[in-house]
Structure formats: structure tokens, C-alpha cells
Motif scaffolding. Structure first.
Motif, PDB file in Angstrom:
ATOM      1  N   GLY A 222       0.786  -1.225   0.000  1.00  0.00           N
ATOM      2  CA  GLY A 222       0.000   0.000   0.000  1.00  0.00           C
ATOM      3  C   GLY A 222       0.817   1.273   0.000  1.00  0.00           C
ATOM      4  N   GLY A 223       2.133   1.159   0.076  1.00  0.00           N
ATOM      5  CA  GLY A 223       2.972   2.347   0.074  1.00  0.00           C
ATOM      6  C   GLY A 223       3.156   2.915  -1.323  1.00  0.00           C
ATOM      7  N   ILE A 224       3.379   4.212  -1.386  1.00  0.00           N
ATOM      8  CA  ILE A 224       3.599   4.879  -2.673  1.00  0.00           C
ATOM      9  C   ILE A 224       5.051   4.660  -3.091  1.00  0.00           C
ATOM     10  N   ALA A 253      -2.561   3.551 -12.935  1.00  0.00           N
ATOM     11  CA  ALA A 253      -1.834   3.386 -11.680  1.00  0.00           C
ATOM     12  C   ALA A 253      -2.220   2.077 -10.995  1.00  0.00           C
ATOM     13  N   ALA A 254      -3.518   1.746 -11.044  1.00  0.00           N
ATOM     14  CA  ALA A 254      -3.976   0.493 -10.439  1.00  0.00           C
ATOM     15  C   ALA A 254      -3.387  -0.716 -11.154  1.00  0.00           C
ATOM     16  N   GLU A 255      -3.270  -0.647 -12.468  1.00  0.00           N
ATOM     17  CA  GLU A 255      -2.707  -1.766 -13.229  1.00  0.00           C
ATOM     18  C   GLU A 255      -1.231  -1.966 -12.895  1.00  0.00           C
ATOM     19  N   ILE A 256      -0.490  -0.867 -12.759  1.00  0.00           N
ATOM     20  CA  ILE A 256       0.920  -1.000 -12.372  1.00  0.00           C
ATOM     21  C   ILE A 256       1.018  -1.554 -10.960  1.00  0.00           C
ATOM     22  N   ARG A 262      -0.274  -5.565  -5.731  1.00  0.00           N
ATOM     23  CA  ARG A 262      -1.314  -4.887  -4.963  1.00  0.00           C
ATOM     24  C   ARG A 262      -2.696  -5.350  -5.408  1.00  0.00           C
ATOM     25  N   GLU A 263      -3.561  -5.554  -4.447  1.00  0.00           N
ATOM     26  CA  GLU A 263      -4.939  -5.925  -4.721  1.00  0.00           C
ATOM     27  C   GLU A 263      -5.823  -4.693  -4.647  1.00  0.00           C
ATOM     28  N   GLY A 264      -6.871  -4.633  -5.460  1.00  0.00           N
ATOM     29  CA  GLY A 264      -7.799  -3.509  -5.429  1.00  0.00           C
ATOM     30  C   GLY A 264      -7.289  -2.369  -6.256  1.00  0.00           C
TER      31      GLY A 264
END
Length: 267
Positions: A222-224, A253-256, A262-264
Motif C-alpha cells: 500500500g505504500g507509494i 496506476a492500479a494496473e501497475i 497490490r490488490e484492489g
């Protein structure tokens, strides 16, 4: 692996041949890097490294001792000098960055194709953002920021996306470091709005008037770890068009992030 300390015999400092400290420092650095390369390519004792490099044993011991203290070298069995833990850490960092660029490239190509604008990815390095990747768009007046470019975090949409998890204390410090045109009176409210939205809408100041839409990339924890954006001169990216692009930036961004485990979704 069993390791032992590298004992450096006491030696007198060697004065620079020409009396200039800058030249002496460069010479010392070159010698140390030569020893580091030799030790990594083929482990050897300090005495063997001295013989191969042409250095005196005293200087070889001193350089190897300094590199070992920083973790770049370590002493293994039979007094063999080997690469240390710091080299392994740097290797992983370089590999992670390389992997991130490879994972992000298809999404940035998709963004450039869908929007017709240049797409970028960058990461945080201290108080700066560093561009890692650029995919050009089709706009006639293009934003041409190249990989390796550094900017203060508070000056760009990409930099602000890297700051979304920091909080007001960090924001105030970093915005105080930005050039004055980037410190508009509404910046704090804009950052809180970006946190709620999960995306930064940036209207750059004169004379360039570069606008952008940026989103953070989050890893499995979850970290940037990076941020992406599309950027263009104001005539190509007005307020309505920026709003239209928000879902595209979120998706990319979600796809990367998904490729990083990462989930979600992001944001």
C-alpha cells in the motif's frame, strides 16, 4: 557465511603528489573502485589485491578497510575479500527500479495513446522527484522532461502525487522549498482535495503553464513507490479535459500496482 573483521594496519596519511586535495580524493576513489571491482570479480586476500593493483599493502589495507566499514566489502573464510551486504542491497534497488520501469511502460504507452499526451513516471528521492520514464504523445507542443530530471516535490503534479501520504507537516516543509510561483495560497486545500480524490490536478504557473493529471503507484503493502502523470501545455489540457482523464490515470496506476502485487485500486 563466517566473516572476520578486516584489520587495517596503522599507516601515515599519504599527502597528495601535487598538494591538491581534490586530485588526491579522486585518486583515492579510483583506487578504491579498482579494488572493489577486483574483489567482486574474483575473491582474493588483501595482499593479493595489493599485488594485482600495484598498490602498497598499507594503502590496500586502508582502502579495503574503508569499503568494509561501509558494507561494500566483507572478509570471508581464509581471509578472502568478497562483496558485502551493501552491494547486494544496491543490486536489489537497481533491479527494483528496472522492473518498475518495465512494468509501467505498457501502461504509459496506453495513456499516451489514449490521451495523445506525453506520459511520465517518477519516484521520490529525498526532497525531489526523479523522472524514470517518458512516453511521448502526439501533441504539437510537447512536454519533453527526460528521465533523470530532478524537481522539487512541491513543484509538479507528479511530485505532489508522491506526497499524498505525507501529511501537513511534511507538505509545509516541502512546499516551502519550492520556487515561489509554485506556492499559491490554495496549495494546502488542493493537497487535501488530491488526497480525497487520489489524483492530483496540477495547473502549472507562468510562463510555461504546464498542466498535468497525476496518480500515485502503490505496491503490495500500500505504500507509494512511484507516480505517473500525463502532462501538456494548457491549451491541450484544460479543466474539463483534466477531469475526463482522472479515471484513466486511476486505471493505469492500479494496473501497475497490480503488477507489483497490490490488490484492489489506488487512491
Amino acid at each position: 557465511m563466517t566473516t572476520t573483521a578486516i584489520r587495517t594496519p596503522p599507516v601515515a596519511d599519504v599527502a597528495p603528489d601535487d598538494g591538491r586535495s581534490a586530485k588526491a580524493g579522486t585518486q583515492t576513489l579510483d583506487r578504491g573502485l579498482d579494488l572493489l571491482e577486483m574483489a567482486v570479480q574474483d575473491s582474493a586476500t588483501v595482499i593479493q589485491l595489493a599485488e594485482r593493483s600495484g598498490l602498497s599493502r598499507a594503502i590496500a589495507y586502508r582502502l579495503v578497510g574503508s569499503l568494509a566499514a561501509r558494507g561494500f566489502l566483507a572478509m570471508g573464510p581464509n581471509n578472502q575479500v568478497r562483496g558485502g551486504r551493501q552491494l547486494l542491497r544496491l543490486r536489489h534497488l537497481v533491479q527494483d527500479q528496472t522492473d518498475l520501469v518495465a512494468l509501467a511502460r505498457p501502461q504509459l504507452e496506453w495513456l499516451a495513446q489514449e490521451t495523445g499526451m506525453s506520459a511520465f513516471m517518477g519516484r521520490r528521492e529525498g526532497d525531489d522527484s526523479v523522472h524514470m520514464l517518458r512516453v511521448p504523445g502526439r501533441e504539437r507542443v510537447a512536454v519533453t522532461t527526460q528521465p533523470g530530471t530532478r524537481r522539487r516535490l512541491g513543484e509538479t503534479g507528479l511530485g505532489k502525487a508522491l506526497l499524498l501520504d505525507d501529511g501537513e507537516g511534511s507538505w509545509r516543509r516541502l512546499f516551502a522549498m519550492a520556487a515561489e510561483p509554485h506556492r499559491r495560497g490554495d496549495w494546502l486545500a488542493a493537497m487535501h482535495a488530491a488526497v480525497e480524490r487520489g489524483v492530483v490536478l496540477q495547473c502549472g504557473p507562468a510562463p510555461d503553464h504546464i498542466h498535468s493529471v497525476a496518480a500515485p503507484v502503490r505496491d503490495a503493502g500500500g505504500g507509494i513507490v512511484a507516480a505517473i502523470n500525463v502532462a501538456a501545455a494548457a491549451p491541450y489540457l484544460d479543466a474539463d479535459r483534466m477531469d475526463e482523464l482522472v479515471p484513466l490515470l486511476r486505471t493505469a496506476a492500479a494496473e501497475i500496482g497490480a503488477a507489483l502485487g497490490r490488490e484492489g485500486t489506488t487512491g
